[in-house]
Motif scaffolding. Structure first.
Motif, short mmCIF file in Angstrom:
data_model
loop_
_atom_site.label_atom_id
_atom_site.label_comp_id
_atom_site.label_asym_id
_atom_site.label_seq_id
_atom_site.Cartn_x
_atom_site.Cartn_y
_atom_site.Cartn_z
N ILE A 257 38.22 42.71 50.81
CA ILE A 257 38.21 41.60 51.77
C ILE A 257 39.56 40.90 51.83
O ILE A 257 40.07 40.59 52.91
N SER A 258 40.18 40.67 50.65
CA SER A 258 41.40 39.85 50.61
C SER A 258 42.69 40.66 50.71
O SER A 258 43.71 40.16 51.16
N GLY A 259 42.66 41.93 50.26
CA GLY A 259 43.83 42.78 50.36
C GLY A 259 44.72 42.78 49.15
O GLY A 259 45.57 43.67 49.01
N THR A 260 44.60 41.82 48.24
CA THR A 260 45.42 41.78 47.04
C THR A 260 44.57 41.35 45.85
O THR A 260 43.55 40.66 46.00
N ALA A 261 45.03 41.71 44.65
CA ALA A 261 44.32 41.33 43.44
C ALA A 261 44.41 39.83 43.20
O ALA A 261 43.47 39.21 42.68
N SER A 262 45.54 39.23 43.58
CA SER A 262 45.70 37.79 43.34
C SER A 262 44.72 36.98 44.20
O SER A 262 44.10 36.02 43.73
N ARG A 263 44.59 37.37 45.46
CA ARG A 263 43.64 36.65 46.33
C ARG A 263 42.20 36.93 45.90
O ARG A 263 41.34 36.04 45.97
N ALA A 264 41.96 38.15 45.48
CA ALA A 264 40.62 38.47 44.98
C ALA A 264 40.29 37.61 43.76
O ALA A 264 39.15 37.15 43.60
N ALA A 265 41.31 37.38 42.90
CA ALA A 265 41.10 36.56 41.72
C ALA A 265 40.72 35.13 42.11
O ALA A 265 39.86 34.50 41.49
N GLU A 266 41.39 34.62 43.18
CA GLU A 266 41.05 33.28 43.65
C GLU A 266 39.62 33.22 44.16
O GLU A 266 38.90 32.24 43.91
N LEU A 267 39.18 34.25 44.90
CA LEU A 267 37.82 34.28 45.42
C LEU A 267 36.80 34.28 44.30
O LEU A 267 35.74 33.64 44.40
N MET A 268 37.13 34.99 43.24
CA MET A 268 36.17 35.14 42.14
C MET A 268 36.30 34.05 41.08
O MET A 268 35.41 33.91 40.23
N GLY A 269 37.39 33.30 41.12
CA GLY A 269 37.60 32.27 40.12
C GLY A 269 38.00 32.83 38.77
O GLY A 269 37.64 32.26 37.73
N VAL A 270 38.75 33.95 38.78
CA VAL A 270 39.22 34.56 37.54
C VAL A 270 40.71 34.81 37.66
O VAL A 270 41.34 34.50 38.67
N THR A 271 41.29 35.42 36.64
CA THR A 271 42.72 35.73 36.67
C THR A 271 42.95 37.07 37.35
O THR A 271 42.05 37.92 37.44
N GLN A 272 44.22 37.27 37.80
CA GLN A 272 44.56 38.55 38.43
C GLN A 272 44.41 39.71 37.46
O GLN A 272 43.87 40.76 37.83
N PRO A 273 44.86 39.59 36.19
CA PRO A 273 44.66 40.71 35.25
C PRO A 273 43.18 41.06 35.07
O PRO A 273 42.85 42.24 34.88
N ALA A 274 42.30 40.05 35.16
CA ALA A 274 40.87 40.32 35.01
C ALA A 274 40.37 41.17 36.18
O ALA A 274 39.59 42.12 35.99
N VAL A 275 40.87 40.88 37.40
CA VAL A 275 40.47 41.69 38.56
C VAL A 275 40.99 43.11 38.40
O VAL A 275 40.26 44.09 38.65
N SER A 276 42.25 43.25 37.99
CA SER A 276 42.83 44.60 37.82
C SER A 276 42.04 45.38 36.78
O SER A 276 41.79 46.59 36.94
N ARG A 277 41.66 44.71 35.69
CA ARG A 277 40.88 45.39 34.66
C ARG A 277 39.52 45.85 35.20
O ARG A 277 39.08 46.97 34.94
N LEU A 278 38.86 44.98 35.99
CA LEU A 278 37.54 45.33 36.54
C LEU A 278 37.65 46.51 37.50
O LEU A 278 36.79 47.41 37.51
N ILE A 279 38.70 46.53 38.32
CA ILE A 279 38.90 47.64 39.24
C ILE A 279 39.14 48.93 38.46
O ILE A 279 38.59 50.00 38.79
#
Length: 298
Positions: A14-36
């Motif tokens: 939806i957001s196109g980047t890990a940083s924006r995804a992190a904002e949507l989820m309320g977590v850090t960017q490394p956490a999003v990258s790890r989940l992916i």
């Protein structure tokens, strides 16, 4: 795979980047990258190509996303349903009523109820009191309104009201000249009777017997509304539930008090698991308000 991994995948799409995804989820960017990364390991194929700092979905990811989005739409529906149940109950209430109230005060209660809950759906069925009881016990209806001759065992209930009977008299009948009707007035008079097991009829029969009065039984009917119609047609004089008389005086039916008082008692019946549901409570409130507005005693 787990829900959090799927949520991260959807957020990146939806957001196109890990940083924006992190904002949507309320977590850090490394956490999003790890989940992916964990999700890619689970599904067995890459989900994104990394191009100039952006995550571009692979063709496989786009196919996968279709079902992911369908699942999230389902979750959104579940959230909406849960909110509706929390705020308004199930959104659908099924009511069964005896005929005397089913064409008079219950429809008025439906209107009041829907003023408060305009999106709620009401199913209203009119049936005998015995059927009302059985359908509520079987869980087919959430709320029932029944006369007091029903078996109350195994069903949650509360008294709705005890209403003094009225005498329904044909226009032009000699009894129409009287202000109050007594058992002795029925002697030799054509009589429109309720069903033999009706408690009000049993009270009436006992009073007539004590007074030595012998009405001429013309017809029996289980429904007070039908008794009113028969009286209006001149078939005879009847003892009727005051809940059933709406509109009959305007059509010419004469209605008089009967003494000693004969009472029509009725009960509200509840499914054991539905008594505390918000919609059921709201509908009961509407019924009681209508009852009180008609100056009918509880």
């Amino acid at each position: 795979m787990n829900f959090r991994q799927i949520e991260a995948f959807r957020a990146v799409i939806i957001s196109g980047t890990a940083s924006r995804a992190a904002e949507l989820m309320g977590v850090t960017q490394p956490a999003v990258s790890r989940l992916i990364g964990e999700l890619e390991a689970k599904v067995g194929f890459p989900l994104f190509d990394r191009v100039r700092g952006r995550l571009i979905p692979t063709p496989e990811a786009e196919i996968f996303y279709r079902d992911v989005e369908t699942s999230f739409r389902g979750l959104d529906r579940l959230r909406s349903t849960a909110a509706r149940i929390r705020d308004f109950g199930s959104g659908h209430i099924r009511v069964a009523s005896l005929a005397a109230a089913g064409s008079t005060i219950v429809p008025r209660a439906v209107r009041k109820f829907r003023d408060a809950f305009p999106s709620a759906i009401v199913t209203l069925n009119i049936m005998s009191s015995a059927s009302v009881r059985n359908h509520v016990v079987d869980g087919e209806f959430d709320l029932g309104l029944a006369a007091d001759e029903v078996d109350l065992s195994g069903v949650e209930h509360q008294v709705f009201g005890s209403f003094p009977a009225l005498c329904a008299i044909p226009p032009g009948h000699p009894l129409a000249e009287k202000k109050v009707i007594h058992p002795s007035d029925f002697h030799g008079v054509d009589y429109v009777a309720l069903s033999p097991d009706d408690r009000a009829r049993l009270q009436f029969d006992r009073l007539c017997e004590e007074a030595g009065s012998k009405p001429n039984l013309a017809i029996e009917t289980p429904f007070a509304i039908t008794a009113c119609t028969l009286a209006l047609e001149g078939v005879g004089v009847g003892i009727v539930n005051p809940l059933a008389v709406d509109g009959f005086a305007q059509r010419g039916l004469i209605l008089r008090p009967f003494e000693p008082a004969v009472y029509f008692k009725s009960f509200l019946l509840f499914r054991p698991d539905m008594q505390k549901a918000i919609l059921v409570r709201a509908f009961v409130t509407a019924l009681l308000e209508v009852r009180n507005s008609r100056n009918l005693s509880a």
